[in-house]
Design an enzyme around this catalytic site. Structure first.
Site, PDB file in Angstrom:
ATOM      1  N   HIS A 151      -6.409   1.757  14.552  1.00  0.00           N
ATOM      2  CA  HIS A 151      -6.773   0.406  14.117  1.00  0.00           C
ATOM      3  C   HIS A 151      -5.608  -0.529  14.393  1.00  0.00           C
ATOM      4  O   HIS A 151      -4.479  -0.083  14.610  1.00  0.00           O
ATOM      5  CB  HIS A 151      -7.085   0.386  12.613  1.00  0.00           C
ATOM      6  CG  HIS A 151      -5.889   0.673  11.751  1.00  0.00           C
ATOM      7  ND1 HIS A 151      -5.327   1.929  11.654  1.00  0.00           N
ATOM      8  CD2 HIS A 151      -5.127  -0.133  10.959  1.00  0.00           C
ATOM      9  CE1 HIS A 151      -4.279   1.879  10.845  1.00  0.00           C
ATOM     10  NE2 HIS A 151      -4.131   0.635  10.416  1.00  0.00           N
ATOM     11  N   HIS A 195      -2.604   1.491  16.273  1.00  0.00           N
ATOM     12  CA  HIS A 195      -1.833   2.638  15.792  1.00  0.00           C
ATOM     13  C   HIS A 195      -2.700   3.562  14.947  1.00  0.00           C
ATOM     14  O   HIS A 195      -3.806   3.200  14.544  1.00  0.00           O
ATOM     15  CB  HIS A 195      -0.603   2.166  14.997  1.00  0.00           C
ATOM     16  CG  HIS A 195      -0.915   1.284  13.831  1.00  0.00           C
ATOM     17  ND1 HIS A 195      -1.313  -0.029  13.982  1.00  0.00           N
ATOM     18  CD2 HIS A 195      -0.905   1.510  12.487  1.00  0.00           C
ATOM     19  CE1 HIS A 195      -1.524  -0.575  12.789  1.00  0.00           C
ATOM     20  NE2 HIS A 195      -1.300   0.350  11.867  1.00  0.00           N
ATOM     21  N   LYS A 242       0.868  -1.180   0.000  1.00  0.00           N
ATOM     22  CA  LYS A 242       0.000   0.000   0.000  1.00  0.00           C
ATOM     23  C   LYS A 242       0.903   1.228   0.000  1.00  0.00           C
ATOM     24  O   LYS A 242       1.914   1.253   0.705  1.00  0.00           O
ATOM     25  CB  LYS A 242      -0.888   0.009   1.249  1.00  0.00           C
ATOM     26  CG  LYS A 242      -1.864   1.182   1.297  1.00  0.00           C
ATOM     27  CD  LYS A 242      -2.623   1.190   2.641  1.00  0.00           C
ATOM     28  CE  LYS A 242      -3.682   2.275   2.671  1.00  0.00           C
ATOM     29  NZ  LYS A 242      -4.251   2.450   4.030  1.00  0.00           N
ATOM     30  N   ASP A 280      -3.787  -3.955  12.411  1.00  0.00           N
ATOM     31  CA  ASP A 280      -3.756  -4.544  11.069  1.00  0.00           C
ATOM     32  C   ASP A 280      -4.230  -5.993  11.146  1.00  0.00           C
ATOM     33  O   ASP A 280      -3.850  -6.725  12.056  1.00  0.00           O
ATOM     34  CB  ASP A 280      -2.340  -4.495  10.497  1.00  0.00           C
ATOM     35  CG  ASP A 280      -1.868  -3.072  10.220  1.00  0.00           C
ATOM     36  OD1 ASP A 280      -2.717  -2.165  10.128  1.00  0.00           O
ATOM     37  OD2 ASP A 280      -0.641  -2.865  10.099  1.00  0.00           O
TER      38      ASP A 280
END
Length: 333
Positions: free
Chosen positions: A219, A275, A200, A221
């Site tokens: 959020h 994070h 990404k 991962d």
């Protein structure tokens, strides 16, 4: 254009930001960032010849923080520079040229150029655009989403992919040994050589009011590992002991996040790090995370060798695609 890109909004606004980007007052960066003495986020030298010490440092950081920055990691500086150069050039292209790579509206995959893939929280949007595409294994690559401009883009990303796989293997080895397992146990728990590498590029344009918004909302991962190259503009924050801590920029470091699958496989020994990302008034912040994901139908669960009467399974075993569906739709796991 179906979706208004943040890069376009930023180019039109010099003093303020639209209301949908303004976080509630109690959740804004200034109100929530820790201002006390900052604990030392682990920076680990991967060239340490003492493997026992290296395993200990990586395991400790992954348990205590779910996160570390790796230096002397073996990925050539020149390869990283070219990766960053190619990504920066892509986001500098005219808007209509970037839209050629837009994620199709009916797509099941997240691959493509886009704006925000998180569910909007309280109707608020993060300040950022992105490009997603898989870089490994060859069987899952869809070159439709790889920019043709700049011309070096494909070559650079393929070269970086080779290096990042070698780097990931070193981290998996230390995480396995840190649990008292065989060196290849962790990688095999997620599909071994079938692991999928999703790149990404995050692009957070300069923001006239960085005190009001975030580039990415908080959020964890859903990946196993996330291996990330940042540009020189700081912004990453990690949650530690209920405090949001600024991760300082370490030149030439690679950032490593533990994802949800590592937490599941280690039965909670390693932590998936919560994070988020702040933005900058003067400069664009960019980052290049690579998410290491099990194949969709691969079942991930606590590694059996770690379980006993004193340490029963804390997580369900499930196919990664089912885990991802629940995560993206905010359903209980």
């Amino acid at each position: 254009m179906e979706v208004e890109r943040v890069q376009v909004i930023a180019s039109l606004s010099s003093h303020t930001i639209p209301a949908e980007f303004v976080m509630p007052e109690t959740e804004q960066p200034v109100a929530t960032t820790f201002r006390g003495p900052i604990p030392e986020i682990p920076v680990i030298d991967l060239s340490d010849p003492d493997e026992e010490n290296l395993v200990f440092r990586i395991a400790e950081a992954s348990r205590e923080w779910g996160f570390f920055q790796a230096v002397n990691h073996g990925i050539p500086t020149e390869v990283i520079r070219r990766l960053q150069e190619a990504g920066t050039e892509f986001f500098g292209l005219p808007q209509e040229e970037k839209e050629v790579y837009a994620k199709p509206e009916d797509a099941k995959s997240i691959e493509g150029y886009g704006t925000k893939h998180q569910k909007i929280v309280n109707g608020k949007k993060p300040w950022g655009d992105h490009l997603f595409h898989k870089i490994w294994p060859p069987s899952v690559i869809n070159y439709q989403f790889w920019p043709k401009n700049p011309p070096s883009y494909r070559e650079v990303n393929e070269e970086y992919g080779t290096h990042v796989r070698g780097f990931a293997d070193k981290v998996f080895r230390s995480l396995s040994l840190g649990l008292g397992l065989e060196a290849n146990a962790m990688k095999e728990a997620f599909g071994g050589e079938e692991l999928e590498y999703m790149l990404k590029i995050n692009y957070y344009p300069p923001c006239p009011r960085p005190d009001l918004t975030f580039g990415v909302l908080e959020h964890t991962d859903m990946s196993t590992l996330t291996i990330l190259v940042p540009n020189e503009v700081p912004g990453l924050q990690v949650l530690k002991d209920n405090h949001w801590i600024d991760a300082k920029y370490v030149p030439n470091a690679i950032i490593v996040h533990m994802g949800d699958q590592i937490e599941v496989a280690s039965n909670g020994y390693y932590k998936s790090v919560l994070h988020r990302t702040t933005v900058n008034k003067e400069k664009a912040r960019m980052s290049w995370p690579v998410f290491l994901e099990p194949p969709p139908e691969f079942v991930v669960g606590p590694i059996p060798q770690l379980l006993n009467d004193q340490n029963p399974a804390k997580y369900k075993s499930k196919m990664f695609k089912d885990y991802a569906y629940c995560k993206l739709n905010k359903l209980p796991q």
